[in-house]
Enzyme design. Structure first.
Site, PDB file in Angstrom:
ATOM      1  N   HIS A 114       0.808  -1.219   0.000  1.00  0.00           N
ATOM      2  CA  HIS A 114       0.000   0.000   0.000  1.00  0.00           C
ATOM      3  C   HIS A 114       0.844   1.273   0.000  1.00  0.00           C
ATOM      4  O   HIS A 114       0.306   2.355  -0.234  1.00  0.00           O
ATOM      5  CB  HIS A 114      -0.944   0.002   1.207  1.00  0.00           C
ATOM      6  CG  HIS A 114      -2.039  -1.019   1.100  1.00  0.00           C
ATOM      7  ND1 HIS A 114      -3.030  -0.951   0.147  1.00  0.00           N
ATOM      8  CD2 HIS A 114      -2.287  -2.143   1.817  1.00  0.00           C
ATOM      9  CE1 HIS A 114      -3.848  -1.980   0.279  1.00  0.00           C
ATOM     10  NE2 HIS A 114      -3.421  -2.725   1.283  1.00  0.00           N
ATOM     11  N   GLU A 218      -6.772 -12.319   5.219  1.00  0.00           N
ATOM     12  CA  GLU A 218      -7.571 -11.101   5.131  1.00  0.00           C
ATOM     13  C   GLU A 218      -8.789 -11.257   4.228  1.00  0.00           C
ATOM     14  O   GLU A 218      -9.235 -10.292   3.599  1.00  0.00           O
ATOM     15  CB  GLU A 218      -6.699  -9.943   4.636  1.00  0.00           C
ATOM     16  CG  GLU A 218      -5.826 -10.270   3.438  1.00  0.00           C
ATOM     17  CD  GLU A 218      -4.844  -9.150   3.104  1.00  0.00           C
ATOM     18  OE1 GLU A 218      -5.035  -8.027   3.591  1.00  0.00           O
ATOM     19  OE2 GLU A 218      -3.903  -9.410   2.349  1.00  0.00           O
ATOM     20  N   ASP A 244      -9.279  -5.600   5.101  1.00  0.00           N
ATOM     21  CA  ASP A 244      -9.671  -6.390   3.929  1.00  0.00           C
ATOM     22  C   ASP A 244     -10.678  -7.475   4.307  1.00  0.00           C
ATOM     23  O   ASP A 244     -11.564  -7.803   3.518  1.00  0.00           O
ATOM     24  CB  ASP A 244      -8.438  -7.014   3.274  1.00  0.00           C
ATOM     25  CG  ASP A 244      -7.685  -6.023   2.406  1.00  0.00           C
ATOM     26  OD1 ASP A 244      -8.279  -5.530   1.432  1.00  0.00           O
ATOM     27  OD2 ASP A 244      -6.522  -5.731   2.702  1.00  0.00           O
TER      28      ASP A 244
END
Length: 348
Positions: A114, A218, A244
């Site tokens: 990310h 996730e 997530d």
């Protein structure tokens, strides 16, 4: 008056030979060059020696009750019973990485999933963390052999794989961390940072003992298979991903909902049970702290690796608080001045 002529002939001055000593001969001869005369010398070590590397001690984690200094290796620290506390680095700022290390975090996760950076940007952050004796973990943007190879060659103490949904995908992740024939990792060990560019002759014998393999759960499917993932040989940590996971459960806007908490607790239980029967097997529970699930609560439930903050989040909070405080103080000051002025006017 006529010219006067002499009988002496003036020739060119005699040539003097000047001996110049080469500059290189004035330098002391390095002792290491003596090995060049040894026909068995190699330009870099190719040894597969399993001679153990003695870890350097660092200050113990605040969560540890041990009175002795903890080894630098994250995996060893977990085996010694410590609970580790760390930070995620999304800014790829070496300065912030160094500050995080000096502040006392046990590890810093340089996030290539990310965060905006890649391998080239991660290396200076690893340099900064090494300068502060702080362990680095790299999170790769996808679970692939290519990303794992490039990340591992940088020499992090841990590698985090995203979106692991099954035992099969966990086995694939582990294989990307191991050299053939046990795995699929590309071989350049004599030349990369992980082996100190070939200077660490014991690297091939020790690299698996010094690497923390983290598989991130996730999704709904991953949470359901958390026990099987934790049982895969070579998986050291199961990293829970609450955001997530909440999206996977249809609760993107409510990650702290009862439904998400129930799925999380069940997955946590499966991971913790993987280590009940045999302390040498199974995986440690790891995860992110959130506003609705703080790091102390996570530790009380058995989490051994807790990421408590993100660098950009810390800076955002500090910046917003600073600006808001200044503007609110200014408004209050102006209101006070207006009120004081009015009172003075009418009092006159």
């Amino acid at each position: 008056m006529g010219s006067t002529t002499t009988g002496t002939t003036i020739g060119a001055p005699p040539t003097r030979r000047i001996s110049i000593t080469p500059f290189s001969s004035l330098l002391p001869r390095p002792h290491s060059l003596a090995t060049l005369s040894n026909p068995k010398f190699h330009p870099f070590p190719l040894s597969t020696s399993s001679k153990p590397h003695t870890p350097r001690p660092i200050p113990k984690s605040s969560a540890s009750a041990s009175a002795s200094a903890s080894p630098l290796n994250l995996k060893s620290r977990l085996r010694n019973g410590e609970t580790l506390y760390g930070l995620f680095l999304l800014s790829f700022s070496p300065t912030l990485a160094e500050i995080a290390g000096l502040a006392g975090y046990d590890f810093v996760v340089v996030d290539m999933e990310h965060g905006h950076g890649g391998i080239r940007d991660a290396l200076p952050c690893l340099h900064a963390l090494a300068a502060s004796d702080t362990a680095a973990i790299l999170r790769v943007p996808e679970t692939s052999a290519a990303w794992a190879k490039k990340a591992l060659d940088l020499g992090p103490q841990g590698l985090m794989f995203p979106l692991i949904d099954s035992a099969q995908s966990a086995q694939a992740a582990v294989s990307y961390c191991r050299y053939p024939p046990a795995g699929l990792r590309g071989t350049a060990h004599p030349l990369v940072r992980a082996s100190k560019y070939g200077i660490d002759e014991g690297y091939l014998g020790n690299y698996l003992d010094e690497l923390l393999v983290m598989c991130q759960v996730e999704s709904r499917e991953g949470a359901g298979n958390a026990g099987e993932i934790a049982a895969v040989d070579g998986v050291d940590c199961v990293q829970m991903g609450p955001l997530d996971l909440s999206a996977s459960l249809g609760c993107l806007w409510d990650p702290g909902s009862k439904r998400v908490r129930e799925v999380m607790r069940e997955a946590e239980r499966k991971v913790l049970e993987s280590r009940n029967d045999d302390a040498a097997a199974g995986a440690y529970l790891a995860g992110f702290a959130t506003p609705y699930d703080g790091p102390r609560d996570m530790r009380s439930r058995g989490y051994r690796v807790v990421s408590g903050a993100v660098d950009v989040g810390l800076f955002r909070n500090a910046a917003v608080e600073d600006v808001t405080g200044f503007k609110m103080d200014g408004e209050e000051s102006e209101e006070g001045e207006e009120k004081e002025g009015d009172e003075k006017y009418w009092s006159e």
